[in-house]
Design a protein around this motif. Sequence first.
Motif, mmCIF file in Angstrom:
data_model
loop_
_atom_site.group_PDB
_atom_site.id
_atom_site.type_symbol
_atom_site.label_atom_id
_atom_site.label_comp_id
_atom_site.label_asym_id
_atom_site.label_seq_id
_atom_site.Cartn_x
_atom_site.Cartn_y
_atom_site.Cartn_z
ATOM 1 N N PRO A 36 98.896 18.909 -43.779
ATOM 2 C CA PRO A 36 98.651 17.222 -42.986
ATOM 3 C C PRO A 36 99.313 16.235 -43.503
ATOM 4 O O PRO A 36 100.297 16.414 -45.105
ATOM 5 N N PRO A 37 99.142 14.615 -43.014
ATOM 6 C CA PRO A 37 100.313 13.830 -43.408
ATOM 7 C C PRO A 37 99.489 13.810 -44.731
ATOM 8 O O PRO A 37 98.660 13.366 -45.475
ATOM 9 N N ARG A 38 100.626 12.996 -45.785
ATOM 10 C CA ARG A 38 100.434 12.423 -46.665
ATOM 11 C C ARG A 38 101.183 11.352 -47.107
ATOM 12 O O ARG A 38 102.411 11.268 -47.215
ATOM 13 N N HIS A 39 101.025 10.204 -47.837
ATOM 14 C CA HIS A 39 101.438 9.164 -48.769
ATOM 15 C C HIS A 39 102.513 8.663 -47.765
ATOM 16 O O HIS A 39 103.427 8.185 -47.779
ATOM 17 N N GLY A 40 101.777 8.366 -46.394
ATOM 18 C CA GLY A 40 102.355 7.250 -45.072
ATOM 19 C C GLY A 40 102.906 8.858 -44.529
ATOM 20 O O GLY A 40 103.806 7.354 -44.144
ATOM 21 N N GLY A 41 102.950 9.389 -44.640
ATOM 22 C CA GLY A 41 104.262 10.601 -43.671
ATOM 23 C C GLY A 41 103.612 9.950 -42.771
ATOM 24 O O GLY A 41 102.730 9.580 -42.092
ATOM 25 N N GLN A 42 104.464 10.689 -41.256
ATOM 26 C CA GLN A 42 103.946 10.722 -40.193
ATOM 27 C C GLN A 42 102.370 11.259 -39.272
ATOM 28 O O GLN A 42 102.196 12.056 -40.173
ATOM 29 N N PRO A 43 102.070 10.682 -38.642
ATOM 30 C CA PRO A 43 100.904 11.545 -38.337
ATOM 31 C C PRO A 43 101.047 12.285 -36.976
ATOM 32 O O PRO A 43 101.538 12.474 -37.149
ATOM 33 N N CYS A 44 99.799 12.735 -37.347
ATOM 34 C CA CYS A 44 99.699 14.131 -36.420
ATOM 35 C C CYS A 44 99.778 13.866 -35.199
ATOM 36 O O CYS A 44 98.647 12.673 -34.997
ATOM 37 N N PRO A 45 100.103 14.443 -34.593
ATOM 38 C CA PRO A 45 100.790 14.081 -32.453
ATOM 39 C C PRO A 45 99.123 15.094 -31.766
ATOM 40 O O PRO A 45 97.979 15.374 -32.879
ATOM 41 N N ASP A 46 99.245 14.837 -31.166
ATOM 42 C CA ASP A 46 97.445 14.932 -30.180
ATOM 43 C C ASP A 46 97.241 16.195 -30.610
ATOM 44 O O ASP A 46 97.917 17.464 -30.512
ATOM 45 N N LEU A 47 96.072 16.838 -30.483
ATOM 46 C CA LEU A 47 95.531 18.806 -31.029
ATOM 47 C C LEU A 47 95.455 18.517 -29.680
ATOM 48 O O LEU A 47 95.126 20.103 -29.379
ATOM 49 N N LYS A 48 94.576 18.328 -29.449
ATOM 50 C CA LYS A 48 94.683 18.950 -27.667
ATOM 51 C C LYS A 48 94.409 18.410 -26.312
ATOM 52 O O LYS A 48 95.746 17.262 -26.754
ATOM 53 N N GLN A 49 95.172 19.110 -25.390
ATOM 54 C CA GLN A 49 95.265 19.165 -24.310
ATOM 55 C C GLN A 49 94.373 19.486 -22.707
ATOM 56 O O GLN A 49 94.117 20.213 -23.216
ATOM 57 N N ARG A 50 94.520 18.899 -21.777
ATOM 58 C CA ARG A 50 93.441 18.769 -20.363
ATOM 59 C C ARG A 50 94.613 18.347 -19.503
ATOM 60 O O ARG A 50 95.253 18.153 -19.963
ATOM 61 N N ARG A 51 94.222 19.303 -18.583
ATOM 62 C CA ARG A 51 94.688 19.360 -17.388
ATOM 63 C C ARG A 51 93.418 19.972 -16.555
ATOM 64 O O ARG A 51 92.916 20.741 -15.950
ATOM 65 N N GLY A 52 93.938 19.496 -14.943
ATOM 66 C CA GLY A 52 92.966 19.859 -13.756
ATOM 67 C C GLY A 52 93.626 21.377 -13.891
ATOM 68 O O GLY A 52 94.554 21.524 -13.786
ATOM 69 N N CYS A 53 92.433 21.661 -13.226
ATOM 70 C CA CYS A 53 92.490 23.090 -12.354
ATOM 71 C C CYS A 53 91.654 23.295 -10.868
ATOM 72 O O CYS A 53 90.920 22.521 -10.586
ATOM 73 N N ALA B 41 106.424 11.278 -49.502
ATOM 74 C CA ALA B 41 105.770 11.368 -47.743
ATOM 75 C C ALA B 41 105.926 12.705 -46.658
ATOM 76 O O ALA B 41 107.419 13.368 -46.906
ATOM 77 N N VAL B 42 105.227 13.088 -46.721
ATOM 78 C CA VAL B 42 104.731 14.195 -46.478
ATOM 79 C C VAL B 42 104.205 14.035 -44.354
ATOM 80 O O VAL B 42 102.970 13.594 -44.465
ATOM 81 N N GLY B 43 105.557 14.489 -43.504
ATOM 82 C CA GLY B 43 104.765 14.032 -42.011
ATOM 83 C C GLY B 43 103.532 14.780 -41.879
ATOM 84 O O GLY B 43 104.013 16.481 -42.428
ATOM 85 N N CYS B 44 103.286 15.048 -40.669
ATOM 86 C CA CYS B 44 102.685 16.525 -40.002
ATOM 87 C C CYS B 44 103.231 17.303 -39.357
ATOM 88 O O CYS B 44 104.382 16.750 -38.935
ATOM 89 N N ALA B 45 102.681 18.351 -39.789
ATOM 90 C CA ALA B 45 102.808 19.672 -39.080
ATOM 91 C C ALA B 45 101.801 20.081 -38.235
ATOM 92 O O ALA B 45 101.011 20.501 -38.482
ATOM 93 N N VAL B 46 102.517 20.837 -37.400
ATOM 94 C CA VAL B 46 101.636 21.576 -35.966
ATOM 95 C C VAL B 46 101.550 22.738 -35.142
ATOM 96 O O VAL B 46 103.077 23.003 -35.780
ATOM 97 N N GLY B 47 100.850 23.469 -35.742
ATOM 98 C CA GLY B 47 101.390 24.601 -34.810
ATOM 99 C C GLY B 47 101.578 24.674 -33.746
ATOM 100 O O GLY B 47 101.346 23.927 -33.035
ATOM 101 N N PRO B 48 102.049 26.054 -32.554
ATOM 102 C CA PRO B 48 102.437 25.786 -31.385
ATOM 103 C C PRO B 48 101.201 25.764 -30.920
ATOM 104 O O PRO B 48 99.794 25.963 -30.873
ATOM 105 N N TRP B 49 100.886 25.512 -29.651
ATOM 106 C CA TRP B 49 100.613 25.667 -28.914
ATOM 107 C C TRP B 49 99.230 26.859 -28.227
ATOM 108 O O TRP B 49 99.998 27.697 -28.650
ATOM 109 N N GLY B 50 98.002 26.934 -28.345
ATOM 110 C CA GLY B 50 97.144 28.117 -27.871
ATOM 111 C C GLY B 50 97.393 28.172 -26.703
ATOM 112 O O GLY B 50 97.755 27.846 -26.423
ATOM 113 N N PRO B 51 96.921 29.448 -26.439
ATOM 114 C CA PRO B 51 96.524 29.697 -24.328
ATOM 115 C C PRO B 51 96.015 29.073 -23.732
ATOM 116 O O PRO B 51 95.269 28.283 -24.244
#
Length: 109
Positions: free
Chosen positions: A81-98, A49-59
């Motif tokens: 990317p996750p493989r062989h039943g590893g941890q799925p990826c967390p959210d890749l997008k965020q939104r907030r009000g302004c 199993a290989v869990g998902c890894a993500v990079g840092p948040w963009g601006p």
Amino acid sequence: GSCWHRCCPGRNNACWAPGTHRARCYCDSYCERTGDCCEDYQAACRRAAVGCAVGPWGPWSGCSSSCGVGSRARSRQVTVPPRHGGQPCPDLKQRRGCLGEHPTCGMAK
């Protein structure tokens, strides 16, 4: 039964293989709780199993509205990317009000 190339994260009743005596054995990670894993589950799914890894948040983007309520967004990319039943990826997008406060906002009537 064999889990080779059938490993699934979480509880997934569609993730099974034919077992002995016409019974099903499972290849989802929930099978460890229910005790109905296929014989090779540990070797095929847990060790590989290989869990998902993500990079840092963009601006954060600029506000979508120059006057009044809008939103900003930011994203990040999957680096492994996750493989062989590893941890799925967390959210890749965020939104907030302004609140758009362009200098010309108060001038329009």
